[in-house]
Design a protein around this motif. Sequence first.
Motif, PDB file in Angstrom:
ATOM      1  N   ILE A 173     -56.584  22.712  -2.011  1.00  6.38           N
ATOM      2  CA  ILE A 173     -56.180  24.124  -2.760  1.00  6.38           C
ATOM      3  C   ILE A 173     -57.565  24.703  -3.238  1.00  6.38           C
ATOM      4  N   GLU A 174     -58.290  23.792  -3.846  1.00  3.18           N
ATOM      5  CA  GLU A 174     -59.573  24.628  -4.626  1.00  3.18           C
ATOM      6  C   GLU A 174     -60.876  24.478  -3.698  1.00  3.18           C
ATOM      7  N   GLY A 175     -60.936  23.516  -2.740  1.00  4.49           N
ATOM      8  CA  GLY A 175     -61.998  23.367  -2.009  1.00  4.49           C
ATOM      9  C   GLY A 175     -63.693  23.370  -2.211  1.00  4.49           C
ATOM     10  N   PRO A 176     -64.491  22.910  -1.750  1.00  7.94           N
ATOM     11  CA  PRO A 176     -65.921  22.818  -2.035  1.00  7.94           C
ATOM     12  C   PRO A 176     -66.406  23.763  -2.887  1.00  7.94           C
ATOM     13  N   GLU A 177     -65.989  25.108  -2.541  1.00 12.38           N
ATOM     14  CA  GLU A 177     -66.596  26.312  -3.379  1.00 12.38           C
ATOM     15  C   GLU A 177     -66.324  26.308  -5.014  1.00 12.38           C
ATOM     16  N   HIS A 178     -65.357  25.796  -5.231  1.00 17.23           N
ATOM     17  CA  HIS A 178     -64.949  25.605  -6.727  1.00 17.23           C
ATOM     18  C   HIS A 178     -65.253  24.127  -7.249  1.00 17.23           C
ATOM     19  N   GLY A 179     -66.231  23.291  -6.727  1.00 19.62           N
ATOM     20  CA  GLY A 179     -66.674  22.357  -7.300  1.00 19.62           C
ATOM     21  C   GLY A 179     -65.921  20.895  -6.791  1.00 19.62           C
ATOM     22  N   PHE A 180     -64.861  21.008  -6.007  1.00 18.29           N
ATOM     23  CA  PHE A 180     -64.173  19.886  -5.385  1.00 18.29           C
ATOM     24  C   PHE A 180     -64.652  19.717  -4.044  1.00 18.29           C
ATOM     25  N   THR A 181     -65.996  19.089  -4.131  1.00 18.16           N
ATOM     26  CA  THR A 181     -66.792  19.198  -2.865  1.00 18.16           C
ATOM     27  C   THR A 181     -66.237  17.871  -1.651  1.00 18.16           C
ATOM     28  N   SER A 182     -65.604  17.090  -2.310  1.00 17.03           N
ATOM     29  CA  SER A 182     -64.830  16.240  -1.146  1.00 17.03           C
ATOM     30  C   SER A 182     -63.691  15.267  -1.662  1.00 17.03           C
ATOM     31  N   ILE A 183     -62.965  14.650  -0.647  1.00 17.22           N
ATOM     32  CA  ILE A 183     -61.785  14.021  -1.125  1.00 17.22           C
ATOM     33  C   ILE A 183     -62.257  13.066  -2.188  1.00 17.22           C
ATOM     34  N   PRO A 184     -63.501  12.179  -2.189  1.00 15.91           N
ATOM     35  CA  PRO A 184     -63.724  11.335  -3.190  1.00 15.91           C
ATOM     36  C   PRO A 184     -64.056  11.772  -4.412  1.00 15.91           C
ATOM     37  N   ALA A 185     -64.826  13.118  -4.446  1.00 16.23           N
ATOM     38  CA  ALA A 185     -65.105  13.525  -5.649  1.00 16.23           C
ATOM     39  C   ALA A 185     -63.699  14.366  -6.363  1.00 16.23           C
ATOM     40  N   SER A 186     -62.728  14.568  -5.360  1.00 14.92           N
ATOM     41  CA  SER A 186     -61.534  15.227  -6.022  1.00 14.92           C
ATOM     42  C   SER A 186     -60.440  14.181  -6.711  1.00 14.92           C
ATOM     43  N   ILE A 187     -60.949  12.850  -6.150  1.00 12.39           N
ATOM     44  CA  ILE A 187     -60.117  11.893  -6.612  1.00 12.39           C
ATOM     45  C   ILE A 187     -60.661  11.457  -8.003  1.00 12.39           C
ATOM     46  N   TYR A 188     -62.129  11.363  -8.124  1.00  9.80           N
ATOM     47  CA  TYR A 188     -62.625  11.378  -9.246  1.00  9.80           C
ATOM     48  C   TYR A 188     -62.349  12.566 -10.502  1.00  9.80           C
ATOM     49  N   TRP A 189     -62.317  13.421 -10.049  1.00  8.86           N
ATOM     50  CA  TRP A 189     -61.674  14.461 -10.780  1.00  8.86           C
ATOM     51  C   TRP A 189     -60.146  14.228 -11.242  1.00  8.86           C
ATOM     52  N   ALA A 190     -59.270  13.520 -10.368  1.00  9.90           N
ATOM     53  CA  ALA A 190     -58.071  13.241 -10.718  1.00  9.90           C
ATOM     54  C   ALA A 190     -57.917  12.139 -11.771  1.00  9.90           C
ATOM     55  N   VAL A 191     -58.812  11.345 -11.583  1.00 16.98           N
ATOM     56  CA  VAL A 191     -58.895  10.326 -12.790  1.00 16.98           C
ATOM     57  C   VAL A 191     -59.317  10.508 -13.824  1.00 16.98           C
ATOM     58  N   VAL A 192     -60.466  11.636 -13.926  1.00 18.84           N
ATOM     59  CA  VAL A 192     -60.711  12.099 -15.260  1.00 18.84           C
ATOM     60  C   VAL A 192     -59.766  12.775 -15.880  1.00 18.84           C
ATOM     61  N   THR A 193     -58.769  13.486 -14.950  1.00 25.80           N
ATOM     62  CA  THR A 193     -57.710  14.303 -15.722  1.00 25.80           C
ATOM     63  C   THR A 193     -56.738  13.510 -16.071  1.00 25.80           C
ATOM     64  N   MET A 194     -55.941  12.721 -15.297  1.00 27.23           N
ATOM     65  CA  MET A 194     -55.128  11.716 -15.734  1.00 27.23           C
ATOM     66  C   MET A 194     -55.294  10.762 -16.865  1.00 27.23           C
ATOM     67  N   THR A 195     -56.479  10.292 -17.049  1.00 32.68           N
ATOM     68  CA  THR A 195     -56.839   9.419 -18.082  1.00 32.68           C
ATOM     69  C   THR A 195     -56.883  10.144 -19.409  1.00 32.68           C
ATOM     70  N   THR A 196     -57.009  11.525 -19.177  1.00 32.85           N
ATOM     71  CA  THR A 196     -56.978  12.347 -20.319  1.00 32.85           C
ATOM     72  C   THR A 196     -58.458  12.704 -20.804  1.00 32.85           C
ATOM     73  N   VAL A 197     -59.644  12.144 -20.074  1.00 28.31           N
ATOM     74  CA  VAL A 197     -60.867  12.230 -20.400  1.00 28.31           C
ATOM     75  C   VAL A 197     -61.432  13.513 -20.417  1.00 28.31           C
TER      76      VAL A 197
END
Lengths: 285, 285, 285, 285
Positions: free
Chosen positions: A170-194
């Motif tokens: 959805i967002e793609g590398p141009e909005h900071g979601f540079t790769s799938i592993p980085a996006s998974i890192y984002w998902a963890v950061v979000t789901m754990t409410t960090v």
Amino acid sequence: MDKNSWRERLYIIVFFSDTPAGRQFDIALLLTILASLVVVMLDSVQSYDHYGELFYALEWGFTMLFAAEYLLRIAIHPRPSRYIFSFYGAVDLLAVLPAVLALLFPEAQYLLIIRVMRMLRVFRVLKLLPYLSQANFLLVALRGSRQKIIVFLFSVTTLVIVFGTLMYVIEGPEHGFTSIPASIYWAVVTMTTVGYGDITPKTPLGQAMATLVMITGYSVIAVPTGIFTAELASAMQPERLHQTCPTCEKGVHEPDAAYCSRCGNALFPRRLESVPEASEEELHG
Amino acid sequence: MDKNSWRERLYIIVFFSDTPAGRQFDIALLLTILASLVVVMLDSVQSYDHYGELFYALEWGFTMLFAAEYLLRIAIHPRPSRYIFSFYGAVDLLAVLPAVLALLFPEAQYLLIIRVMRMLRVFRVLKLLPYLSQANFLLVALRGSRQKIIVFLFSVTTLVIVFGTLMYVIEGPEHGFTSIPASIYWAVVTMTTVGYGDITPKTPLGQAMATLVMITGYSVIAVPTGIFTAELASAMQPERLHQTCPTCEKGVHEPDAAYCSRCGNALFPRRLESVPEASEEELHG
Amino acid sequence: MDKNSWRERLYIIVFFSDTPAGRQFDIALLLTILASLVVVMLDSVQSYDHYGELFYALEWGFTMLFAAEYLLRIAIHPRPSRYIFSFYGAVDLLAVLPAVLALLFPEAQYLLIIRVMRMLRVFRVLKLLPYLSQANFLLVALRGSRQKIIVFLFSVTTLVIVFGTLMYVIEGPEHGFTSIPASIYWAVVTMTTVGYGDITPKTPLGQAMATLVMITGYSVIAVPTGIFTAELASAMQPERLHQTCPTCEKGVHEPDAAYCSRCGNALFPRRLESVPEASEEELHG
Amino acid sequence: MDKNSWRERLYIIVFFSDTPAGRQFDIALLLTILASLVVVMLDSVQSYDHYGELFYALEWGFTMLFAAEYLLRIAIHPRPSRYIFSFYGAVDLLAVLPAVLALLFPEAQYLLIIRVMRMLRVFRVLKLLPYLSQANFLLVALRGSRQKIIVFLFSVTTLVIVFGTLMYVIEGPEHGFTSIPASIYWAVVTMTTVGYGDITPKTPLGQAMATLVMITGYSVIAVPTGIFTAELASAMQPERLHQTCPTCEKGVHEPDAAYCSRCGNALFPRRLESVPEASEEELHG
């Protein structure tokens, strides 16, 4: 024999904390460990760089001291192999090893911080051994909920991978979601409410998706809490779990029941033998 | 008939994990899935762009493999339609579809990550089927608290819309609250305690309002946790929920009670049939 | 009389949802509310600014419609004052008022979003009234824990004021802690674990202090959860709370007990009258 | 004697809240405290700097007032030393001290905010003393879980030190992890799910490590919640904890049981003396 009794006295001083001498030894040891931890931490602060050599010397001094203590413990223990392979034996060795490793990789020297685990002995000095049985208590509850927690972690991992990939699409590398592993890192950061905020959705669709991830994370936080609370409430009634009727083998009774509620035969009241305690060896190792 | 027995042998190997051959097939399958997941992830990392064509080829290879496996499963299943419409049948199909979709929308290729759901089979290989009944356990608790959670989500949605709009009116587009939907996104980020910090209140009134939102969110987090814990504690005493007195129809009894505590008639002790397990078909599909 | 029966028929259509016509009216109403919410939201999005006049017209249209509906409801209700001062009467009025206010303060027009509360009627249309009794359930648990939660909020407020002031003294305006109110805002952001990161400690002492605030917040989150869970577990056993022995007035019994466990007299089994439900008037208002 | 009775009347007005005069005194006192808090807060806001001298004068006025009140309280209390060393005596002194300290360190003047603790008297004025027994309730639960929480905090401290050091080694000063103490600060920010985002991992390895820290923190949040809930559920059944059978000394009974369930002898029903309440002196101090 004279030498043997001297070795035995030393064993009692070094391994136990009941005698005044043993107590003093343990307190001195704890203060030394604390000092060595402070030195490792200060060494990493850049504004103290000009003390670098002093810190370096101190670290090696502490390492020598702990190495000598480790060898002494092996020498005076009646059954050395038992100490070496005990929990405390492993911790005492780990407190020295990183210094050796640091000869090859200078960074490894900071791993000396692992000495913090030696601080566990503080419970013995402060006569807080009951506190450790509390830890056993928590471990029993954790062990009881292990299966549920594995299933839970598996589900969360799946969710995180799927959500992360969707956000990458959805967002793609141009909005900071540079790769799938980085996006998974984002998902963890979000789901754990960090929620660091180093990667955030920019498009309306991405924000809607992120909202979904957050609500999911928010609901999901209830699950491990619920699991653990229910297990802990069980673990806190240990009598109920251990009192088995000798006649009909019914295993669960009202707390303090004197007679089996199913067959009516007397239960021999048993003492609270609730949680598997750490063995003496382990505690005094 | 010879051909039929050959088909049956294959069926047992592919669909079950009890025989050595079936076990080896499942392990090989899981490793292949894992490899295909890693390829999809690496393909998205920009620093590996020069391997792009290799990854592309590999992905198509895996897709072909999984498509072949899917067709094979249909071919050898005694009742193909049953497999196709089972949970695993749907998952196996989903593992192939995004590649076809990617011919039209290149981005869709990353959706191959959905293959992670095929990893569910890992529970079968590791003989962890009991773990899945644990998942049933959690599902029962979730289903029991469904109504309460819908009411809860409705209230939270209302709160989030009202808070978001108020903040839009208070702070306005010049402080990052560019529209009502964006402000609602901010309210969700805040109430779930994620707190990215990409949108933050700047005016004193906005900060006071945000404080109110946070305190609300903080109090509200207690609700789903409380609901779920209470339900789970119930679900963990399944016997109590299912044992009905055949005489007076009293539905709740002490765990392991042999006689009804209201009318004194014998309860026929029933086996623990607590949670609706996934059917054999579904598990072996 | 003819007119009266016509008024009565209209009353049943508009206020109830049991007849086909009443159901259709409610569904149409819900869709209209939803449409009006979407218009208010879209109106706030800047990229749709060129539709501004259309949105403005639509909003006034919806407002006129809802005002007409409000007057109609008053006209046909058998006891209008009862409707006006009911919960739904207040909500229906609130759905119109902001438009009038917007003539003075243009921003107020976004407050039309308050119409979201009219969506509560969705529970009636979807025959989900039992869900509302679930809400009562939650309210009972919340009311039971009210005193504990007030004490808790008072303690948290005190903590937040003291922590905020300390940080203002430690970090000062040059590190973003511009005033005591701003520092209190920071303390709330931190203790609720939201953590925007718009204000963060820079000095080592400030970071140590922040660590203390976070650990406190982390421990404190256990308190409302614990309070609420314990109350909810109580509220979920409503029979226990209501069954009073007619002989000795003992108020708490085992669930489904037939005889008082203190005096042995029979308890007349009473129906579950657990939670005070919203009155008919309120639900149909 | 005339003077003595005058002193006694004043004592009742100042220390108690039951008479109309006492009530008016307490309300006036609370409003004065509130006003003094507002002045301290406003004094810190930079945009009100031109009122600086007014605020300074007001703060000294309030300080004088509270000092006079403190001396008055000592003068009229029948046993002054008892008041001085009571909880409220200490709080009343603390409300004056920072002003003296501010003569040396101007910043200390903001510590006048400690006066917020005097607001505790609000419970007395609003006849909310039962609320304070609620606080006792929470304290009992906290005291009961003290041991478990110390063990828990020790484990978390160890985890945070080890994780922080690992991140310092992995990411290093060039990515914001400037020293081990700063990295420990990061670990606390992450594990408590606050997540400011002022320090974030940049390398893939660091992000993987951070993921581990977050998952750990997320799981660990279940522990204090679980501990506290279980303790609170216990504390909410105080009768059960205090009713000991005079014959067989069985200590735990069903709530409201009239006869011991083990030996059948009558339990003398005791009044609810559950939680140690604050002594009269302390409450009226």
